[in-house]
Write an enzyme that holds these catalytic residues in place. Structure first.
Site, PDB file in Angstrom:
ATOM      1  N   ARG A 108      -0.024 -29.986 -15.329  1.00  0.00           N
ATOM      2  CA  ARG A 108      -1.313 -29.499 -14.866  1.00  0.00           C
ATOM      3  C   ARG A 108      -2.416 -29.957 -15.820  1.00  0.00           C
ATOM      4  O   ARG A 108      -2.142 -30.540 -16.888  1.00  0.00           O
ATOM      5  CB  ARG A 108      -1.261 -27.980 -14.739  1.00  0.00           C
ATOM      6  N   LYS A 126       0.940 -26.743 -18.825  1.00  0.00           N
ATOM      7  CA  LYS A 126      -0.435 -26.403 -18.451  1.00  0.00           C
ATOM      8  C   LYS A 126      -1.270 -26.176 -19.710  1.00  0.00           C
ATOM      9  O   LYS A 126      -0.887 -25.399 -20.572  1.00  0.00           O
ATOM     10  CB  LYS A 126      -0.428 -25.158 -17.558  1.00  0.00           C
ATOM     11  N   HIS A 138      14.531 -29.088 -19.161  1.00  0.00           N
ATOM     12  CA  HIS A 138      14.661 -28.576 -17.799  1.00  0.00           C
ATOM     13  C   HIS A 138      14.297 -27.097 -17.692  1.00  0.00           C
ATOM     14  O   HIS A 138      14.447 -26.329 -18.627  1.00  0.00           O
ATOM     15  CB  HIS A 138      16.087 -28.768 -17.252  1.00  0.00           C
ATOM     16  N   TYR A 141       8.640 -23.397 -18.595  1.00  0.00           N
ATOM     17  CA  TYR A 141       7.185 -23.353 -18.424  1.00  0.00           C
ATOM     18  C   TYR A 141       6.526 -23.269 -19.790  1.00  0.00           C
ATOM     19  O   TYR A 141       6.812 -22.354 -20.583  1.00  0.00           O
ATOM     20  CB  TYR A 141       6.775 -22.143 -17.584  1.00  0.00           C
ATOM     21  N   ASN A 152      12.743 -28.528 -29.892  1.00  0.00           N
ATOM     22  CA  ASN A 152      13.707 -28.516 -28.796  1.00  0.00           C
ATOM     23  C   ASN A 152      13.561 -27.215 -28.000  1.00  0.00           C
ATOM     24  O   ASN A 152      13.694 -26.126 -28.562  1.00  0.00           O
ATOM     25  CB  ASN A 152      15.136 -28.638 -29.305  1.00  0.00           C
ATOM     26  N   ASN A 161       1.980 -16.311 -21.108  1.00  0.00           N
ATOM     27  CA  ASN A 161       0.615 -16.539 -21.599  1.00  0.00           C
ATOM     28  C   ASN A 161      -0.450 -15.672 -20.948  1.00  0.00           C
ATOM     29  O   ASN A 161      -1.605 -15.723 -21.348  1.00  0.00           O
ATOM     30  CB  ASN A 161       0.242 -18.007 -21.407  1.00  0.00           C
ATOM     31  N   TYR A 162      -0.084 -14.841 -19.953  1.00  0.00           N
ATOM     32  CA  TYR A 162      -1.102 -14.138 -19.166  1.00  0.00           C
ATOM     33  C   TYR A 162      -0.705 -12.676 -19.016  1.00  0.00           C
ATOM     34  O   TYR A 162       0.410 -12.363 -18.593  1.00  0.00           O
ATOM     35  CB  TYR A 162      -1.215 -14.805 -17.800  1.00  0.00           C
ATOM     36  N   ARG A 215      17.302  -9.338 -28.630  1.00  0.00           N
ATOM     37  CA  ARG A 215      18.041  -9.013 -27.411  1.00  0.00           C
ATOM     38  C   ARG A 215      18.929  -7.820 -27.703  1.00  0.00           C
ATOM     39  O   ARG A 215      19.279  -7.555 -28.853  1.00  0.00           O
ATOM     40  CB  ARG A 215      18.885 -10.201 -26.943  1.00  0.00           C
TER      41      ARG A 215
END
Length: 233
Positions: A108, A126, A138, A141, A152, A161-162, A215
């Site tokens: 983007r 983006k 793979h 985002y 890596n 991010n939002y 976790r």
């Protein structure tokens, strides 16, 4: 008399054919013209290969040694030497030499992808700066991020991010290793050479050369499945 739509089509087709012939004469390699569209504002260096189904729009510049396509769309981008773009879309960004993109990647606007970066299948970038030699292979985002060199990214990484109102940035230092299925909740920083464990949700800074594990502890209930199957019978 032909209608306006047919006239407009013929004009567009004539303009494309003139552009195609100009690039062909200049030494751009086409194996087929099938599905190819090139705006007359696009610059392509001699020796670049444009494969079927490729659409080049706006003020795009393709350097020598590139292979673009098949089935790719590049709009208002500057593409460096030796870049491969396979079945992907790129918009309003800069891609440096030796980058490999795709298949099925989406870049983007406002991205800078450094030299020899790998942007693999189902990766979305983006408004991010990606340092040289970084691998995003793979299902990842990366948005609103500043990423160092030789990072890596494990499969399934997300930069969160939002928050519904504001976009925040993620910073990742050189040589960091982001484990599979890591959520990086911005604003957050991962230091040089740091690791995140697979499946972690990172909300605080990870110092350089450290390992962050975020976790829950695994709990094993022995014979639980056998008892459940027995009760259902």
């Amino acid at each position: 008399m032909e209608n306006e739509a047919i006239t407009a089509y013929r004009q567009r087709r004539a303009a494309f054919e003139a552009t195609f012939e100009r690039h062909l004469a200049a030494g751009v390699v086409f194996y087929s013209a099938d599905g190819i569209l090139i705006d007359d504002t696009v610059e392509i260096a001699p020796g670049a290969v444009i494969l079927p189904g490729t659409i080049l729009r706006g003020h795009t510049a393709i350097a020598a040694g590139c292979e673009i396509g098949p089935n790719s769309m590049v709009r208002d981008c500057t593409i460096g030497d030796g870049v491969t773009v396979n079945a992907s879309q790129l918009n309003e960004s800069r891609v440096d030499d030796g980058v490999k993109i795709g298949p099925f990647a989406y870049i983007r606007p406002n991205c800078h992808v450094g030299a020899n970066v790998k942007v693999g299948d189902f990766v979305e970038l983006k408004n991010s700066d990606i340092g040289a030699g970084t691998k995003i292979s793979h299902l990842t985002y990366v948005g609103d991020s500043d990423v160092g060199q030789r990072v890596n990214f494990g499969c399934g990484t997300v930069t969160v991010n939002y928050d519904g109102a504001t976009k925040f940035r993620t910073t990742i230092g050189d040589d960091a290793f982001i484990g599979c299925n890591t959520n990086l909740v911005a604003p957050v920083k991962v230091g040089d050479g740091a690791y995140t464990a697979a499946g972690s949700t990172i909300t605080n800074e990870v110092p350089a050369d450290s390992l962050a594990i975020a976790r829950s502890v695994q709990v094993v209930k022995k014979q639980w499945a056998a008892k459940r199957r027995k009760s259902r019978k």
